[in-house]
Design a protein around this motif. Structure first.
Motif, short mmCIF file in Angstrom:
data_model
loop_
_atom_site.label_atom_id
_atom_site.label_comp_id
_atom_site.label_asym_id
_atom_site.label_seq_id
_atom_site.Cartn_x
_atom_site.Cartn_y
_atom_site.Cartn_z
N GLY A 247 0.93 -1.22 0.02
CA GLY A 247 0.00 0.21 0.04
C GLY A 247 0.78 1.33 0.03
O GLY A 247 1.86 1.45 -0.71
N ASP A 248 0.50 2.24 0.70
CA ASP A 248 1.34 3.45 0.96
C ASP A 248 2.46 3.55 2.06
O ASP A 248 2.82 4.45 2.46
N TYR A 249 2.76 2.38 2.69
CA TYR A 249 3.55 2.15 3.63
C TYR A 249 4.92 2.72 2.98
O TYR A 249 5.35 2.43 1.96
N SER A 250 5.72 3.58 3.75
CA SER A 250 7.03 4.03 3.42
C SER A 250 8.17 3.26 3.47
O SER A 250 8.36 2.83 4.72
N ALA A 251 9.04 3.20 2.70
CA ALA A 251 10.21 2.43 2.67
C ALA A 251 11.21 3.29 3.56
O ALA A 251 12.04 2.82 4.09
N VAL A 252 11.28 4.65 3.40
CA VAL A 252 11.99 5.21 4.24
C VAL A 252 11.56 5.11 5.73
O VAL A 252 12.64 5.08 6.50
N THR A 253 10.21 5.45 6.20
CA THR A 253 9.87 5.25 7.27
C THR A 253 10.24 3.79 8.01
O THR A 253 10.74 3.66 8.96
N SER A 254 10.13 2.95 7.29
CA SER A 254 10.53 1.58 7.65
C SER A 254 12.02 1.33 7.92
O SER A 254 12.29 0.59 8.81
N LEU B 191 12.61 -6.95 14.16
CA LEU B 191 12.18 -7.90 13.33
C LEU B 191 11.04 -7.69 12.66
O LEU B 191 10.64 -7.79 11.47
N LEU B 192 9.94 -6.99 13.39
CA LEU B 192 8.71 -6.45 12.76
C LEU B 192 9.09 -5.47 11.66
O LEU B 192 8.36 -5.47 10.52
N ASN B 193 9.86 -4.42 12.04
CA ASN B 193 10.02 -3.32 11.15
C ASN B 193 10.77 -3.74 9.88
O ASN B 193 10.64 -3.53 8.64
N LEU B 194 11.66 -4.59 9.96
CA LEU B 194 12.42 -5.20 8.92
C LEU B 194 11.52 -6.09 7.88
O LEU B 194 11.50 -6.08 6.86
N SER B 195 10.59 -6.85 8.64
CA SER B 195 9.50 -7.28 7.73
C SER B 195 8.75 -6.42 7.05
O SER B 195 8.31 -6.75 5.68
N VAL B 196 8.36 -5.45 7.59
CA VAL B 196 7.55 -4.29 7.00
C VAL B 196 8.40 -3.97 5.47
O VAL B 196 7.72 -3.84 4.57
N LEU B 197 9.81 -3.55 5.85
CA LEU B 197 10.36 -3.01 4.80
C LEU B 197 10.85 -4.26 3.69
O LEU B 197 10.76 -3.92 2.57
N ILE C 173 7.66 -4.21 1.73
CA ILE C 173 7.66 -2.99 0.59
C ILE C 173 8.74 -3.21 -0.37
O ILE C 173 8.23 -3.04 -1.48
N LEU C 174 9.67 -3.45 -0.22
CA LEU C 174 10.73 -3.74 -1.44
C LEU C 174 10.33 -5.13 -2.20
O LEU C 174 10.39 -4.92 -3.51
N TRP C 175 9.73 -6.00 -1.61
CA TRP C 175 9.52 -7.41 -2.55
C TRP C 175 8.18 -7.07 -3.16
O TRP C 175 8.40 -7.21 -4.54
N PHE C 176 7.15 -6.68 -2.78
CA PHE C 176 5.86 -6.32 -3.40
C PHE C 176 6.07 -5.18 -4.38
O PHE C 176 5.62 -5.03 -5.39
N GLY C 177 6.72 -4.48 -3.71
CA GLY C 177 6.89 -3.03 -4.77
C GLY C 177 7.71 -3.33 -6.04
O GLY C 177 7.35 -2.88 -7.14
N THR C 178 8.81 -4.40 -5.93
CA THR C 178 9.65 -4.54 -6.98
C THR C 178 8.86 -5.64 -8.03
O THR C 178 9.03 -5.71 -9.18
N LYS C 179 8.54 -6.95 -7.22
CA LYS C 179 8.21 -7.96 -7.90
C LYS C 179 6.60 -7.99 -8.24
O LYS C 179 6.31 -8.31 -9.50
N ASN D 230 12.61 4.32 -6.76
CA ASN D 230 11.22 4.83 -6.78
C ASN D 230 10.39 4.26 -5.44
O ASN D 230 9.69 5.24 -4.78
N LEU D 231 11.00 3.31 -5.02
CA LEU D 231 10.24 3.18 -3.74
C LEU D 231 10.56 4.04 -2.58
O LEU D 231 9.84 4.42 -1.74
N PHE D 232 11.76 4.09 -2.63
CA PHE D 232 12.30 5.19 -1.48
C PHE D 232 11.95 6.40 -1.77
O PHE D 232 11.99 7.38 -0.73
N LEU D 233 11.70 6.94 -3.01
CA LEU D 233 11.48 8.18 -3.37
C LEU D 233 9.95 8.51 -3.29
O LEU D 233 9.61 9.78 -3.59
N ALA D 234 9.24 7.57 -3.02
CA ALA D 234 7.61 7.88 -3.16
C ALA D 234 7.10 8.72 -2.27
O ALA D 234 6.05 9.36 -2.44
N ASP D 235 8.04 9.11 -1.00
CA ASP D 235 7.43 10.08 -0.17
C ASP D 235 7.58 11.50 -0.49
O ASP D 235 6.98 12.11 -0.08
N VAL D 236 8.59 11.74 -1.41
CA VAL D 236 8.76 12.92 -2.00
C VAL D 236 8.46 13.44 -3.47
O VAL D 236 8.29 14.41 -3.93
#
Length: 120
Positions: free
Chosen positions: A43-50, A83-89, A92-98, A106-112
């Motif tokens: 969804g809209d979860y932020s790679a930077v925040t994670s 562990l939980l925060n790394l799982s969210v990250l 984000i990276l897996w679903f965003g790229t795959k 682009n995943l890391f720049l999505a916030d800006v």
């Protein structure tokens, strides 16, 4: 001596608060992890925040080892949070790229980055 001072809340109260923090943090992230998995999207979860959350937990683990004499409840709390925060990250990276075909940049720049200017 300073060790004999009896001011402040009892240690049991601190332990209870640490356990509560671990439970609340887990209750906050596990449903999100499950929803991301079901939707195959973060969804809209932020790679930077994670990333910052995971780095913060790593720093807390280190400082707990160094400054809090390796308090096991604190270490457990920060390890679970890491562990939980790394799982969210990872989601984000897996679903965003795959699944969504986005680049890691682009995943890391999505916030800006924005595709349209919002006008008030």
């Amino acid at each position: 001596s300073p060790e004999n001072l009896s001011w402040g809340p009892p240690e049991e109260l601190f332990a209870l608060a640490q356990i509560a923090a671990t439970i609340l943090n887990t209750l906050a992230l596990v449903p999100q992890l499950w929803q991301n998995y079901q939707r195959k999207s973060s969804g809209d979860y932020s790679a930077v925040t994670s990333t910052l959350a995971a780095l913060g937990c790593s720093i807390r683990l280190f400082t707990t080892l160094e400054l809090a004499d390796g308090d096991l409840l604190l270490l457990f709390n920060y390890a679970v949070a890491l562990l939980l925060n790394l799982s969210v990250l990872v989601q984000i990276l897996w679903f965003g790229t795959k699944e969504e075909g986005k680049s890691v940049i682009n995943l890391f720049l999505a916030d800006v980055k924005t595709s349209e200017v919002v006008r008030g």
